[in-house]
Design a protein around this motif. Structure first.
Motif, short mmCIF file in Angstrom:
data_model
loop_
_atom_site.label_atom_id
_atom_site.label_comp_id
_atom_site.label_asym_id
_atom_site.label_seq_id
_atom_site.Cartn_x
_atom_site.Cartn_y
_atom_site.Cartn_z
N VAL A 1 0.83 -1.21 0.00
CA VAL A 1 0.00 0.00 0.00
C VAL A 1 0.86 1.26 0.00
CG1 VAL A 1 -2.03 -1.06 1.05
CG2 VAL A 1 -0.34 0.04 2.51
N VAL A 2 2.01 1.21 0.61
CA VAL A 2 2.93 2.36 0.61
C VAL A 2 3.50 2.55 -0.79
CG1 VAL A 2 5.08 3.31 1.54
CG2 VAL A 2 3.47 2.13 3.06
N ARG A 3 3.96 1.46 -1.38
CA ARG A 3 4.53 1.53 -2.73
C ARG A 3 3.51 2.03 -3.75
NH1 ARG A 3 5.01 -3.43 -3.58
NH2 ARG A 3 3.48 -3.64 -5.21
N MET A 4 2.30 1.48 -3.68
CA MET A 4 1.25 1.87 -4.62
C MET A 4 0.81 3.32 -4.38
SD MET A 4 -0.87 -1.69 -4.66
CE MET A 4 -2.21 -1.06 -5.66
N GLY A 5 0.72 3.70 -3.12
CA GLY A 5 0.36 5.08 -2.80
C GLY A 5 1.39 6.07 -3.32
N HIS A 6 2.67 5.71 -3.16
CA HIS A 6 3.73 6.59 -3.65
C HIS A 6 3.77 6.61 -5.19
CE1 HIS A 6 6.00 6.53 0.44
NE2 HIS A 6 4.94 7.32 0.44
N ASP A 7 3.38 5.52 -5.83
CA ASP A 7 3.26 5.53 -7.29
C ASP A 7 2.20 6.55 -7.72
OD1 ASP A 7 5.19 3.56 -7.62
OD2 ASP A 7 3.73 1.94 -7.94
N ARG B 1 -2.77 6.50 11.06
CA ARG B 1 -3.12 6.62 12.49
C ARG B 1 -1.94 6.22 13.37
NH1 ARG B 1 -8.27 4.82 10.59
NH2 ARG B 1 -7.72 2.65 10.95
N TRP B 2 -1.15 5.25 12.94
CA TRP B 2 0.00 4.79 13.72
C TRP B 2 1.19 5.73 13.60
CZ3 TRP B 2 -0.51 -0.70 11.31
CH2 TRP B 2 -1.57 -1.37 11.91
N GLY B 3 1.07 6.73 12.73
CA GLY B 3 2.15 7.71 12.60
C GLY B 3 3.28 7.28 11.69
N ASP B 4 2.98 6.51 10.66
CA ASP B 4 4.00 6.07 9.70
C ASP B 4 4.63 7.30 9.04
OD1 ASP B 4 5.48 5.11 7.51
OD2 ASP B 4 4.06 3.50 7.10
N THR B 5 5.89 7.54 9.32
CA THR B 5 6.59 8.72 8.80
C THR B 5 7.16 8.51 7.41
OG1 THR B 5 8.64 8.06 9.89
CG2 THR B 5 7.16 9.53 11.12
N THR B 6 6.99 7.32 6.83
CA THR B 6 7.50 7.07 5.48
C THR B 6 6.52 7.51 4.40
OG1 THR B 6 6.62 4.81 5.31
CG2 THR B 6 8.81 5.07 6.31
N LEU B 7 5.30 7.87 4.80
CA LEU B 7 4.27 8.22 3.82
C LEU B 7 4.46 9.65 3.32
CD1 LEU B 7 1.18 6.68 5.61
CD2 LEU B 7 2.49 5.71 3.72
N HIS B 8 4.33 9.82 2.02
CA HIS B 8 4.44 11.14 1.39
C HIS B 8 3.29 12.02 1.91
CE1 HIS B 8 4.41 14.23 -1.69
NE2 HIS B 8 5.63 13.81 -2.05
N PRO B 9 3.55 13.30 2.17
CA PRO B 9 2.49 14.21 2.67
C PRO B 9 1.25 14.28 1.77
CG PRO B 9 4.64 15.24 2.87
CD PRO B 9 4.86 13.96 2.12
N LEU B 10 1.41 14.15 0.46
CA LEU B 10 0.23 14.15 -0.42
C LEU B 10 -0.63 12.92 -0.20
CD1 LEU B 10 1.25 15.43 -3.98
CD2 LEU B 10 -0.55 16.31 -2.49
N LEU B 11 -0.01 11.79 0.08
CA LEU B 11 -0.76 10.57 0.35
C LEU B 11 -1.52 10.71 1.66
CD1 LEU B 11 -1.43 7.75 -0.64
CD2 LEU B 11 0.67 6.93 0.45
N VAL B 12 -0.89 11.31 2.65
CA VAL B 12 -1.55 11.55 3.94
C VAL B 12 -2.72 12.53 3.75
CG1 VAL B 12 -1.26 12.44 6.28
CG2 VAL B 12 0.54 11.03 5.26
#
Length: 85
Positions: A8-14, A52-63
């Motif tokens: 989900v992180v990889r696809m979200g960043h794509d 919700r868990w605070g994953d800091t690897t997610l791009h701000p646009l995805l958040v």
């Protein structure tokens, strides 16, 4: 142990890479629309849980896009319309 990004992180960043050329609010809306239309509920749930868990690897646009998502919510009328910028 693998250090590979979760799907989900990889696809979200794509999605971010494909749509970040748009103005921020529009990019976030397009990302959210794509996720609502094409991601399975469990994938949306996992993304929201990571936020919700605070994953800091997610791009701000995805958040930002996730702000338009609610677990289990899909507007069936939107599915007929294509998404993307």
């Amino acid at each position: 142990m693998s250090t590979a990004e979760p799907a989900v992180v990889r696809m979200g960043h794509d999605l971010v890479r494909h749509l970040e050329h748009l103005p921020g609010d529009q990019a976030a809306m397009e990302i959210a629309t794509h996720i609502k239309k094409f991601w399975e509920p469990r994938m949306r749930h996992e993304l929201l849980a990571r936020i919700r868990w605070g994953d800091t690897t997610l791009h701000p646009l995805l958040v930002a896009a996730a702000g338009d998502l609610v677990d289990g919510e899909v507007d069936r009328g939107e599915i007929k319309e294509p998404s993307g910028g």
